[in-house]
Design an enzyme around this catalytic site. Structure first.
Site, PDB file in Angstrom:
ATOM      1  N   ASN A 119       3.025  -4.580  -3.126  1.00 25.07           N
ATOM      2  CA  ASN A 119       2.809  -4.664  -1.680  1.00 25.07           C
ATOM      3  C   ASN A 119       1.399  -5.200  -1.449  1.00 25.07           C
ATOM      4  OD1 ASN A 119       2.516  -4.289   1.040  1.00 25.07           O
ATOM      5  ND2 ASN A 119       3.079  -2.119   1.041  1.00 25.07           N
TER       6      ASN A 119
ATOM      7  N   ARG B 160       7.133  -6.736  -1.172  1.00 19.55           N
ATOM      8  CA  ARG B 160       7.327  -6.474   0.246  1.00 19.55           C
ATOM      9  C   ARG B 160       6.843  -7.683   1.038  1.00 19.55           C
ATOM     10  NH1 ARG B 160       3.730  -3.142   4.378  1.00 19.55           N
ATOM     11  NH2 ARG B 160       5.208  -3.152   6.088  1.00 19.55           N
TER      12      ARG B 160
END
Ligand code: AMP
Length: 401
Positions: free
Chosen positions: A8, A91
């Site tokens: 992420n 992500r």
């Protein structure tokens, strides 16, 4: 063991987790902070082993290098080589209307992420930097992108369009996309599993209440409506975001205060919400501390936060034509029993009745509604990384079949 690395990447940070998918176990968690700034550092945790260091981290590529060096040399979870990792799940915040499921990284997919960066400039370009670093450093390992917007792709056109000239949708794709989709998906599926009911036929509202907050109405496991819009600024009042506001008030303020679009954006995204109204904090705990000391503006901010949630729940009961399950998740939803109690107060018309005793202090997966009440109320801790890992593994396995 099937292992997925979840990445992420933010504009100046990179979080990663190594997850053992069949056992839903987090083996390693790491955070590289202040990338490209002074005082950059990292912290990696594996079981009870912690490694932290202040070290110059120039860019996302170096952040990924730090993670991979740890995983292959010092991690207590032994990897023979990087090829022990089955896939990397990234992500990505904004997938526009192109992506209705997770996708392998290809030049075309990267181009779309870049294109949609105009709608999420703080996120998509940073997400891309993480993807490209992993592609370069982990050749041959499948790279997958999981979008925050995907779960909301089932919204109907009358739900996602704005009442503005249609040409702006055609020209710029201005419409509602929603956000927090990975969390809403994970939490709604956990709720179905916990209750032992079928997604088909179940009407659910998920309240993701954290520093960023959104509510989603779900029917048959599919999103009917969600409170965030073109960007995560729409909807509820949040920690530092205004949420819904008459656009005329925004234009009025810009004129009066001679504000540029960028300055106004900063006010609405970073200086509004709980922080802006209270003048104290965006953190609910600090706000409640101030309320107990009699601070009126903190009390006003708290009441506004609650009122907007109640109003949104009411509108979603209408959108769903009923309600079976109400779920609370994220920092405030999982931990703040007082906020949950205030939201559920005087909602018995909808069949929402909280059991105050069970609700008190509850901070894990549990049912907190009155027994026999028409609506079942749950606390479900969210886990976006686990959802990204699951979707990555599913895609990787589907290709190898
Ligand atoms: P999130 O963005 O999901 O991390 O949520 C941040 C918000 O959750 C802040 O307003 C915090 O006050 C609240 N929060 C996080 N952890 C706790 C906790 N353990 N107890 C009470 N509130 C919490």
């Amino acid at each position: 063991m099937q292992l997925v690395l979840v990445v992420n990447s933010g504009s100046s940070s990179m979080k990663f987790q190594l997850i053992d998918i069949p056992n839903e176990k987090k083996l390693v968690r790491g955070l590289v902070e202040k990338i490209g700034m002074e005082n950059s550092s990292y912290r990696i945790i594996a079981g009870n082993q912690i490694e932290e260091k202040q070290i110059e981290v120039k860019d996302h590529r170096q952040a990924v290098e730090i993670a991979l060096d740890y995983l292959t040399h010092r991690s207590p979870v032994h990897l023979n080589s990087l090829s022990d990792i089955d896939g990397v799940g990234h992500r990505v915040v904004q997938g526009g209307s192109t992506f209705d499921k997770a996708a392998f990284v290809t030049p075309e997919v990267k181009e779309k992420i870049r294109e949609y960066g105009i709608m999420a400039p703080l996120h998509n370009y940073a997400n891309l930097a993480g993807i490209e670093a992993c592609e370069a450093l982990m050749p041959g390992i499948p790279q997958v992108v999981v979008f925050d917007t995907t779960f909301h792709q089932t919204m109907a056109p009358e739900v996602y369009h704005y009442g503005i000239p249609y040409k702006y949708y055609e020209k710029y794709r201005v419409r509602r996309y929603g956000a927090h989709g990975t969390s809403h998906k994970y939490v709604s599926e956990k709720a179905i599993e916990f209750l032992g009911v079928q997604a088909k036929g179940t009407k659910m509202i998920v309240c993701h209440l954290g520093n960023g907050s959104s509510i989603t109405a779900i029917k048959d496991g599919k999103v009917v409506d969600t409170s965030m819009g073109f960007t995560p600024l729409e909807g509820l009042m949040m920690g530092t975001r205004s949420g819904d506001i008459d656009p005329a008030a925004v234009m009025f303020l810009m004129e009066q205060e001679h504000l540029t679009p960028k300055e106004m954006d900063e006010i609405l995204n970073k200086k509004s919400g709980l922080l802006g109204v209270s003048g104290i904090s965006n953190d609910m705990r600090e706000l409640e501390d101030a309320m107990t000391c009699g601070n009126k503006r903190a009390e006003l901010a708290h009441k506004m936060f609650i009122y907007r949630i109640k109003k949104t729940i009411g509108s979603y009961v209408a959108a769903l034509n009923g309600l079976d399950v109400l779920v609370f998740t994220a920092g405030i939803g999982e931990n703040n029993d007082y906020v949950r109690e205030m939201i559920c107060q005087d909602m018995d018309f909808f069949g929402i009745k909280l059991d105050a005793k069970i609700n008190h202090g509850m901070d894990h997966l549990a049912e907190i509604g009155e027994k026999g009440a028409p609506v079942r109320i749950l606390v479900v801790p969210t886990d976006e990384e686990m959802e990204i890992a699951k979707e990555t593994e599913e895609l990787v396995l589907s290709r190898s079949k």
